[in-house]
Design a protein around this motif. Structure first.
Motif, PDB file in Angstrom:
ATOM      1  N   LEU A 282      36.100  60.362  43.274  1.00  0.00           N
ATOM      2  CA  LEU A 282      36.203  61.822  43.264  1.00  0.00           C
ATOM      3  C   LEU A 282      34.874  62.519  43.493  1.00  0.00           C
ATOM      4  O   LEU A 282      34.849  63.625  44.050  1.00  0.00           O
ATOM      5  CB  LEU A 282      36.798  62.294  41.933  1.00  0.00           C
ATOM      6  CG  LEU A 282      38.251  61.892  41.649  1.00  0.00           C
ATOM      7  CD1 LEU A 282      38.612  62.231  40.206  1.00  0.00           C
ATOM      8  CD2 LEU A 282      39.214  62.565  42.611  1.00  0.00           C
ATOM      9  N   GLU A 283      33.775  61.909  43.072  1.00  0.00           N
ATOM     10  CA  GLU A 283      32.515  62.641  43.059  1.00  0.00           C
ATOM     11  C   GLU A 283      31.387  62.029  43.882  1.00  0.00           C
ATOM     12  O   GLU A 283      30.479  62.750  44.307  1.00  0.00           O
ATOM     13  CB  GLU A 283      32.031  62.809  41.611  1.00  0.00           C
ATOM     14  CG  GLU A 283      33.002  63.617  40.748  1.00  0.00           C
ATOM     15  CD  GLU A 283      32.410  63.976  39.403  1.00  0.00           C
ATOM     16  OE1 GLU A 283      31.185  64.230  39.339  1.00  0.00           O
ATOM     17  OE2 GLU A 283      33.152  63.998  38.415  1.00  0.00           O
ATOM     18  N   LEU A 284      31.406  60.719  44.114  1.00  0.00           N
ATOM     19  CA  LEU A 284      30.269  60.084  44.760  1.00  0.00           C
ATOM     20  C   LEU A 284      30.493  59.756  46.219  1.00  0.00           C
ATOM     21  O   LEU A 284      29.576  59.861  47.033  1.00  0.00           O
ATOM     22  CB  LEU A 284      29.905  58.793  44.015  1.00  0.00           C
ATOM     23  CG  LEU A 284      29.408  58.928  42.575  1.00  0.00           C
ATOM     24  CD1 LEU A 284      29.019  57.554  42.037  1.00  0.00           C
ATOM     25  CD2 LEU A 284      28.248  59.894  42.467  1.00  0.00           C
TER      26      LEU A 284
ATOM     27  N   THR B 125      25.695  65.622  51.817  1.00  0.00           N
ATOM     28  CA  THR B 125      27.040  66.126  51.570  1.00  0.00           C
ATOM     29  C   THR B 125      27.185  67.394  52.396  1.00  0.00           C
ATOM     30  O   THR B 125      26.622  68.435  52.051  1.00  0.00           O
ATOM     31  CB  THR B 125      27.259  66.443  50.086  1.00  0.00           C
ATOM     32  OG1 THR B 125      27.122  65.250  49.334  1.00  0.00           O
ATOM     33  CG2 THR B 125      28.649  67.021  49.852  1.00  0.00           C
TER      34      THR B 125
ATOM     35  N   SER C  87      28.137  60.506  33.058  1.00  0.00           N
ATOM     36  CA  SER C  87      29.442  60.287  33.663  1.00  0.00           C
ATOM     37  C   SER C  87      29.778  58.812  33.602  1.00  0.00           C
ATOM     38  O   SER C  87      28.887  57.963  33.539  1.00  0.00           O
ATOM     39  CB  SER C  87      29.449  60.746  35.129  1.00  0.00           C
ATOM     40  OG  SER C  87      29.168  62.122  35.212  1.00  0.00           O
TER      41      SER C  87
ATOM     42  N   TYR D 197      35.563  58.150  38.923  1.00  0.00           N
ATOM     43  CA  TYR D 197      34.342  58.947  39.081  1.00  0.00           C
ATOM     44  C   TYR D 197      33.746  58.770  40.467  1.00  0.00           C
ATOM     45  O   TYR D 197      33.397  59.738  41.141  1.00  0.00           O
ATOM     46  CB  TYR D 197      33.339  58.540  37.998  1.00  0.00           C
ATOM     47  CG  TYR D 197      31.945  59.081  38.200  1.00  0.00           C
ATOM     48  CD1 TYR D 197      31.724  60.448  38.279  1.00  0.00           C
ATOM     49  CD2 TYR D 197      30.854  58.215  38.307  1.00  0.00           C
ATOM     50  CE1 TYR D 197      30.440  60.952  38.466  1.00  0.00           C
ATOM     51  CE2 TYR D 197      29.580  58.711  38.486  1.00  0.00           C
ATOM     52  CZ  TYR D 197      29.371  60.077  38.561  1.00  0.00           C
ATOM     53  OH  TYR D 197      28.103  60.572  38.742  1.00  0.00           O
ATOM     54  N   SER D 198      33.661  57.524  40.927  1.00  0.00           N
ATOM     55  CA  SER D 198      33.091  57.274  42.242  1.00  0.00           C
ATOM     56  C   SER D 198      33.957  57.871  43.343  1.00  0.00           C
ATOM     57  O   SER D 198      33.455  58.517  44.266  1.00  0.00           O
ATOM     58  CB  SER D 198      32.903  55.775  42.460  1.00  0.00           C
ATOM     59  OG  SER D 198      34.102  55.077  42.191  1.00  0.00           O
TER      60      SER D 198
ATOM     61  N   SER E 151      35.341  65.240  32.281  1.00  0.00           N
ATOM     62  CA  SER E 151      35.095  64.624  33.582  1.00  0.00           C
ATOM     63  C   SER E 151      36.150  65.079  34.573  1.00  0.00           C
ATOM     64  O   SER E 151      37.192  65.638  34.206  1.00  0.00           O
ATOM     65  CB  SER E 151      35.131  63.098  33.462  1.00  0.00           C
ATOM     66  OG  SER E 151      36.457  62.647  33.186  1.00  0.00           O
ATOM     67  N   SER E 152      35.898  64.838  35.849  1.00  0.00           N
ATOM     68  CA  SER E 152      36.860  65.243  36.875  1.00  0.00           C
ATOM     69  C   SER E 152      38.208  64.574  36.659  1.00  0.00           C
ATOM     70  O   SER E 152      39.268  65.187  36.866  1.00  0.00           O
ATOM     71  CB  SER E 152      36.316  64.921  38.263  1.00  0.00           C
ATOM     72  OG  SER E 152      35.945  63.559  38.360  1.00  0.00           O
TER      73      SER E 152
ATOM     74  N   ASP F 281      34.932  65.114  50.751  1.00  0.00           N
ATOM     75  CA  ASP F 281      34.036  64.697  49.681  1.00  0.00           C
ATOM     76  C   ASP F 281      34.558  65.196  48.332  1.00  0.00           C
ATOM     77  O   ASP F 281      35.751  65.067  48.066  1.00  0.00           O
ATOM     78  CB  ASP F 281      32.611  65.153  49.987  1.00  0.00           C
ATOM     79  CG  ASP F 281      32.070  64.513  51.269  1.00  0.00           C
ATOM     80  OD1 ASP F 281      32.550  63.421  51.628  1.00  0.00           O
ATOM     81  OD2 ASP F 281      31.194  65.100  51.920  1.00  0.00           O
ATOM     82  N   ASP F 282      33.695  65.786  47.479  1.00  0.00           N
ATOM     83  CA  ASP F 282      34.168  66.115  46.129  1.00  0.00           C
ATOM     84  C   ASP F 282      35.063  67.350  46.069  1.00  0.00           C
ATOM     85  O   ASP F 282      35.589  67.681  45.004  1.00  0.00           O
ATOM     86  CB  ASP F 282      32.999  66.251  45.148  1.00  0.00           C
ATOM     87  CG  ASP F 282      31.999  67.329  45.529  1.00  0.00           C
ATOM     88  OD1 ASP F 282      32.224  68.036  46.531  1.00  0.00           O
ATOM     89  OD2 ASP F 282      30.973  67.454  44.827  1.00  0.00           O
TER      90      ASP F 282
ATOM     91  N   ILE G 127      38.733  67.166  44.488  1.00  0.00           N
ATOM     92  CA  ILE G 127      39.136  67.551  43.132  1.00  0.00           C
ATOM     93  C   ILE G 127      39.873  68.886  43.176  1.00  0.00           C
ATOM     94  O   ILE G 127      40.914  69.061  42.522  1.00  0.00           O
ATOM     95  CB  ILE G 127      37.905  67.638  42.211  1.00  0.00           C
ATOM     96  CG1 ILE G 127      37.150  66.309  42.194  1.00  0.00           C
ATOM     97  CG2 ILE G 127      38.318  68.042  40.798  1.00  0.00           C
ATOM     98  CD1 ILE G 127      35.766  66.392  41.575  1.00  0.00           C
TER      99      ILE G 127
END
Length: 355
Positions: free
Chosen positions: A322-324, A192, A19, A319-320, A241-242, A207-208, A211
């Motif tokens: 949306l996902e981390l 999470t 990613s 990326y961070s 990717s998201s 959190d994620d 998306i």
């Protein structure tokens, strides 16, 4: 008792090789940007639950001053030493001192955050610094039975001069979902927690799951899509990717004849680091209407409007983000709210630069 902070670099170093590297979505120079709002951009008259730009701080202050049961605060930055922030922090301390159950969860990003938390703890608040293994990117307040959620950090610039959007949430199921998420992260900041979308009049995405919230909004649109975003860090090297999925959704809305407008920040840090450049080129080539705001106007909002649905978030399209990161987002279907949001975005769009 709060935990000792580590360098932010340690948070973003653990990036999966499959990613794109996370891009820090903090507003550079938070608390230092004192550029006044343009003369023609005074906050618009809005629905009660919509707070743009510098209209959020007095609403939260009023809620804190009348709180009787609980205050739960999850904040990415708390930049003390400025009037707007100090007034809110003092009001949080006042609530704790008069016996309200106050919890403050903070990321370690802000300089001096340990002193802020220690002062609040001395006044009776329960305080917690999040895990160095996870960034808490929220801008969340839960005060008695009302929540405020959106893009406003606790900084002078965010509360007074940036272009920001937050929503007031009074739907009991949504407030309960936000509070349950807060309780779970408070118990284990590295975890999470379960975060299936929840709520009735307002839907919470934690959190994620953000998306899913963004995708659902895009897929539901029949007439209008307006995206206002601080950072849209798409990278062509990571298909699937998201961010790629969300841009596919934007382009699909355009292809089915929906009026789509994408307004992106172009302030100094975003421009100097080419954060939005690739996404602008991609969307423009796809025929999507894209504009950027003036370099002197920091647009830190993360808002998506799809017909009568308004979604606000702490999450940039990175990326961070949306996902981390830990974060919370809220979506509401409400014509009055949509009118207010579209009016605010429209004023920015009219001043924007075409691409």
């Amino acid at each position: 008792m709060f935990r000792s902070p580590l360098l932010l670099a340690a948070l973003v170093a653990c990036t999966p090789t499959s990613s794109p590297a996370p891009k820090d979505s903090a507003t550079p120079g938070e608390g230092l940007d004192e550029t006044p709002l343009p003369d023609d951009s005074a906050p618009v008259a809005t629905a009660p639950q919509f707070f743009a730009d510098n209209t959020l701080q007095p609403a939260i202050l009023a809620a804190l001053q009348t709180a009787t049961q609980r205050v739960q605060v999850a904040q990415y930055t708390i930049w003390s030493g400025s009037p707007a922030v100090d007034e809110l922090v003092d009001a949080v301390g006042d609530a704790a001192a008069r016996g309200v159950d106050v919890q403050v969860l903070a990321d370690e990003t802000s300089t001096g955050i340990l002193d802020v938390l220690a002062a609040l703890e001395d006044r009776g608040a329960r305080v917690l610094l999040d895990s160095p293994e996870r960034t808490t990117h929220n801008k969340l307040w839960i005060i008695d039975n009302t929540a405020f959620n959106g893009s406003h950090n606790l900084s002078q610039s965010a509360l007074q001069t940036n272009r920001e959007v937050s929503l007031q949430v009074d739907d009991p199921a949504a407030v309960a979902a936000l509070s349950a998420w807060f309780d779970a992260v408070w118990a284990d900041p590295e975890a999470t927690p379960g975060h299936a979308p929840a709520g009735d009049a307002a839907i919470v995405y934690a959190d994620d799951a953000v998306i899913e919230g963004y995708s659902s909004c895009l897929e539901s649109a029949d007439n209008t899509v307006v995206l206002v975003m601080y950072a849209l860090a798409w990278d062509a090297r990571y298909p699937g990717s998201s961010i790629d999925v969300l841009l596919n959704g934007v382009e699909a809305a355009h292809d089915r004849g929906i009026e789509v407008k994408v307004l992106l920040d172009d302030s100094e840090w975003i421009r100097d680091n080419s954060i939005n450049t690739a996404a602008i080129e991609r969307l423009s080539n796809a025929g999507v209407a894209v504009r950027t705001t003036s370099v002197s106007e920091l647009v830190h909002a993360k808002m998506l409007v799809c017909d009568q649905r308004v979604m606000v978030s702490d999450a940039n399209w990175s990326y961070s983000g949306l996902e981390l990161y830990h974060g919370t987002s809220v979506a509401m279907d409400d014509p009055t709210l949509a009118t207010a949001a579209l009016g605010w975005a429209g004023a920015l769009w009219d001043r924007g630069l075409d691409h």
